[in-house]
Each structure stands twice: as structure tokens, then as C-alpha cells.
Design an enzyme around this catalytic site. Structure first.
Site, mmCIF file in Angstrom:
data_model
loop_
_atom_site.group_PDB
_atom_site.id
_atom_site.type_symbol
_atom_site.label_atom_id
_atom_site.label_comp_id
_atom_site.label_asym_id
_atom_site.label_seq_id
_atom_site.Cartn_x
_atom_site.Cartn_y
_atom_site.Cartn_z
ATOM 1 N N CYS A 83 52.465 67.454 59.427
ATOM 2 C CA CYS A 83 53.366 68.103 60.385
ATOM 3 C C CYS A 83 52.687 68.988 61.433
ATOM 4 O O CYS A 83 52.703 68.688 62.626
ATOM 5 C CB CYS A 83 54.402 68.919 59.624
ATOM 6 S SG CYS A 83 55.423 67.938 58.509
ATOM 7 N N HIS A 133 57.043 75.094 63.107
ATOM 8 C CA HIS A 133 55.875 74.869 62.231
ATOM 9 C C HIS A 133 54.534 75.069 62.942
ATOM 10 O O HIS A 133 53.563 74.375 62.649
ATOM 11 C CB HIS A 133 55.932 73.466 61.621
ATOM 12 C CG HIS A 133 55.298 73.419 60.251
ATOM 13 N ND1 HIS A 133 55.354 72.318 59.441
ATOM 14 C CD2 HIS A 133 54.584 74.358 59.560
ATOM 15 C CE1 HIS A 133 54.726 72.559 58.301
ATOM 16 N NE2 HIS A 133 54.252 73.796 58.352
#
Length: 490
Positions: A83, A133
Site C-alpha cells: 500500500c 496511508h
């Protein structure tokens, strides 16, 4: 009388010429209308799990329709199949070892030159909705401790409209933080509410150029949390499996896939709503609409779940780019590989904006506009540091590789590791790396890889070297390995 008629005619002619010249001058002086950019990002949606790519089980009618009027990338390759590193490479146009986020939950540099900063400087409104993130936690803080905290304004990388959660995998009634760091809640399945927010943003900004990133959490696991209406659309017993799913995992794979597909179909519904809103706003022709994902998911292929691995289920993602004003509204099939750092410069090229020197990726806007192939031989794939679900103890290893239109070639710290002919062996079940008849091919691909590493200043060092260089700490037991772990994984 004839003289008067001639005089009137000449006057009309001169007036017409003057008007035409004025119109032409106005056209020259009037700047072209800057395109809007709507970038829709799913998390862990692999390329093989979508209707327009030939999957007969998954229900994705809106994406299938979008593909009929988009540039369709058949080999969109994530530079690092996990990610945060993907996100850092997307927003900066740089490779993970340049921007430094090669491990989840490490802080992306505040001073970086990013997509929102570049578009904002060009006069765009900027908005971000969903999963971020990239804030990360500081050295020594508890792993994952930043996931439930707000992102400071100076760490938002140029995005002003802000409805963001650092990370969550609870997709029902989840919370987020707004521009003032006030906690708010998404009602129900969060991707639906996030899409509603995106539509509101589009309607409020349709008269001015804007950049909007809509970042959904699904279909990233947990797989079973899609809305019930979508889960009822799938019967696990009827799900077909890829041939590289071991028989021992067949039942588990079907159950996982049924739930994963439910998320995909729910997100496809949101894509349809988003596209309808763009049409109703009257801005579809002048909007660059992108749909893609960070990385894929093994989903029991080769007996594995999730990502980080160098196999196609992990590294290949869907990628559609629709921009009617420049690309038309017909499908353009593209088979040359495109890599994560190439996305930002290509968007800038389509937007007629300059490419900053900080960007390492390649601008492929011209071949897209011309309807050509990209002319790109290979995309780089890497894992500088194995961590979390594919940490050393779980078989993780450092690797570098290239994915071409036809081949996958990967090496680890001991040397050549994998070689697949993806046309003859699309499920990557026959490793050719040690077969003498493929030595010439292996040497050629090794040269392609070495050129990529040289161009990106990548020395391909052991994981500990990069962790030390960036002053990172391993999370929990990610660093534990046996001395001969590479040999054991052969």
C-alpha cells in the site's frame, strides 16, 4: 446604383474579414480549458478480477462500459505491491528508494513535490477522500499507532478538501477526519458515502479545474464485509479458480473470491454513480477519469493470500484512463507495460502541465493521444524490505525484477530466481530460470533490469542497509530470519 451596390458589398466583405480576424485573434488569446482530474483508487483489486479483462464470474458492468471508451492498460504494473510504497510513488512520480517509503506506515517526506502541489500551483482546486496511508508513525512509536490519528495540515501534500482516514480496514460505519481534524463518520459501507462526498465535491467545483482523488479501502481484506445485497449475488460453489490455485485450497479460495467479488461489484456500482454525476455536471469530455488499484491479491493462487510477491496476481492492476477531449471515446488497447511512477507524469502531460525534474517516471501522454503503443519494454518491480504478511519468517525475501509485455524476470540476493513466459504460461506455473535453453533470454532480461536499477540508483542491497539508511525500525518481528533464509526458500 451599381457603384453603390459595389461599395456596400466591399464594406460587408471588409467587415466580415475584420470579424473573422477578431475571432481568430480571440481564439489565439483564449487559453485552452484546463481538464479536471478524477482519480479513483481501489485497494488490492487485482487485474484478473474484472469483467473487461475476461473474468466471467465477477460482475462489473460499469467498469466494463467505461473500458469501451478508455485507454485500457493490459500490463499496468505496480512498482512495489504493497500500500504505502505505491501511494508514495503515485503522488511523487518517484521510485520507493527515492522517496523512502518502501515499508508500510513510514512517514512520506513533508517537503516532497507531489501531484496536488503541482496541480494547485497551476490553479487547480485539490481534494482527497478516503484512505491516505502516507503520514506514518515516528521512529520508536508503536507500529500502526498513526492509523487512527488525524493527518496534520502540513502533511497533506497540497490537498485542501480533506475527508481522510490514515488507514482502516473496517469498511462499515468507519470514521475520518475533516479539514479541521474533526472526527466524522461515514454512514454505512464507507465507499458509498465517500463516493457521495466525491459527487458533492465535483458539483461544487465543476466550473473550475479541480484534482480529486477518491481512495477506497476495499476490496482489500477483510473479504467478508461487503454489503449483504452484493454478497448475495455470488454463490461460492460456482466460482471458477485459476489453475495455479492448489487443490487443497480450492474451497477456501472459492469462499474468499465470492466475498472479494462482492466488494468489487459494490465498488463498480459506485463507479457508475460517479460517472453519471460527471455526465450530469456537463464536464465529462474535459475530465481525465482514471480508475486503478495499488496492487493485486494472490487470492490463493500458488497457495498464498495478499501481496508483495512478484507474481502477476500481486503486481498487475486494472488501469483505465478516459479523456474524451484528447483521447476520444473509443477503447484503446495498450499492451506495453506502464509502471506506478509513470502515472503522475502521464497525467501532467495530458493536462498540458510541465514535468518537474523531481519526477522519475515517464510521460506517456503522447502515444496515448496518438493512439500508439507506449514503446516501453519493461516495468520495474521490487521488494527492498519484506514485512508484515510476507516478512522473512513467512518466506519473504528481497527481490528486483522486470515485467515486460511477455516475460517476468526476477532475481533475489543470490541471483536469478524466476523467469516466466507469460504468453505461453499465463498462470506462471513453469519457472524457466535454470533451463539452459533460456540462458540468452535470461541474460537479456537481466541487462534490462540492471539498466533500470542503474537509472534509479538502486544498488540492490540487503534489507537492513535500507532500514539503517532511512533510520527505520522493523515492526515487531518483521526482521527475524534464519541466516540461510534465501537458500531455504529456493
Amino acid at each position: 446604383m451599381n457603384f453603390n451596390k459595389l461599395l456596400i458589398f466591399n464594406c460587408i466583405l471588409l467587415f466580415s474579414v475584420a470579424c473573422k480576424q477578431e475571432v481568430e485573434e480571440t481564439k489565439k488569446e483564449k487559453p485552452s480549458v484546463a481538464p479536471n482530474v478524477v482519480f479513483v483508487l481501489a485497494d488490492q483489486w487485482r487485474a484478473q478480477s474484472i469483467g473487461y479483462q475476461g473474468n466471467k464470474d465477477v460482475i462489473t458492468p460499469n467498469l466494463d462500459s467505461l473500458a469501451k471508451e478508455s485507454a485500457v492498460f493490459h500490463n499496468a504494473v505496480t512498482v512495489m505491491a504493497v500500500c504505502a510504497p505505491w501511494r508514495g510513488s503515485f503522488i511523487s512520480g518517484q521510485y520507493p528508494l527515492t522517496h523512502g517509503v518502501f515499508y508500510n506506515d513510514k512517514p512520506f517526506p513533508t517537503e516532497a513535490n507531489t501531484i496536488a502541489k503541482i496541480y494547485k500551483k497551476a490553479g487547480y482546486q485539490t481534494g482527497y477522500i478516503g484512505k491516505w496511508h502516507l503520514n506514518g508513525h515516528k521512529r520508536g512509536e508503536e507500529p500502526f499507532s498513526a492509523r487512527n490519528k488525524p493527518v496534520p495540515k502540513e502533511r497533506r501534500q497540497g490537498f485542501d478538501y480533506w475527508k481522510v482516514r490514515e488507514v482502516t480496514h473496517n469498511y462499515n460505519d468507519s470514521f475520518y477526519f475533516d479539514e479541521e481534524n474533526q472526527k466524522q463518520y461515514w454512514e454505512g459501507y464507507d465507499a458509498f458515502s465517500q463516493t457521495d462526498s466525491a459527487i458533492s465535491y465535483i458539483n461544487k467545483n465543476k466550473d473550475n479545474p479541480f484534482l480529486l482523488v477518491l481512495s477506497w479501502g476495499p476490496p482489500h481484506d477483510p473479504y467478508h464485509t461487503a454489503p449483504e445485497a452484493y454478497k448475495k449475488m455470488y454463490d461460492a460453489s460456482k466460482i471458477s479458480l485459476r489453475p495455479n490455485v492448489p487443490e487443497a485450497f480450492a474451497d477456501s479460495a472459492r469462499n474468499v473470491l465470492a466475498n472479494y467479488y462482492a466488494h468489487c461489484t459494490a465498488l463498480d456500482h459506485s463507479v457508475g454513480e460517479l460517472l453519471a454525476a460527471i455526465d450530469e455536471a456537463g464536464i465529462a469530455d474535459n475530465t481525465i477519469f482514471v480508475f486503478t488499484s495499488e496492487h493485486g491479491d494472490m487470492l490463493m493462487s500458488k497457495g498464498a493470500l495478499k501481496k508483495q510477491r512478484p507474481y502477476d496476481e500481486s503486481i498487475k492492476v486494472p488501469l483505465l484512463i478516459r479523456y474524451p477531449d484528447k483521447l476520444g471515446k473509443v477503447a484503446h488497447q495498450i499492451y506495453d507495460p506502464i509502471n506506478t511512477p509513470d502515472l503522475l507524469p502521464t497525467l501532467l502531460g495530458l493536462s498540458d502541465l510541465g514535468i518537474p525534474e523531481t519526477i522519475e517516471g515517464t510521460d506517456f501522454s503522447k502515444p496515448l493521444i496518438d493512439g500508439d503503443e507506449l514503446g516501453n519494454e519493461a516495468a520495474l518491480i521490487m521488494l527492498p524490505v519484506p514485512f508484515h504478511e510476507w516478512k522473512f519468517l513467512n518466506g519473504g525475501r528481497e527481490f528486483r525484477g522486470v515485467r515486460t509485455k511477455k516475460y517476468t524476470y526476477v532475481k533475489d540476493l543470490l541471483g536469478p530466481w524466476l523467469l516466466y513466459d507469460n504468453e505461453l504460461d499465463p498462470y506462471q506455473m513453469h519457472n524457466l530460470v535454470d533451463l539452459p535453453q533460456f540462458t540468452q533470454l535470461k541474460n537479456h532480461l537481466d541487462g534490462v533490469l540492471m539498466a533500470k536499477l542503474k537509472a534509479t540508483n538502486d544498488e540492490f542491497l540487503p534489507a537492513d542497509k535500507y532500514m539503517t539508511k532511512w533510520k527505520y525500525l522493523y515492526d515487531r518481528n518483521d526482521s527475524i530470519r534464519k541466516e540461510n533464509y534465501l537458500e531455504l526458500n529456493r
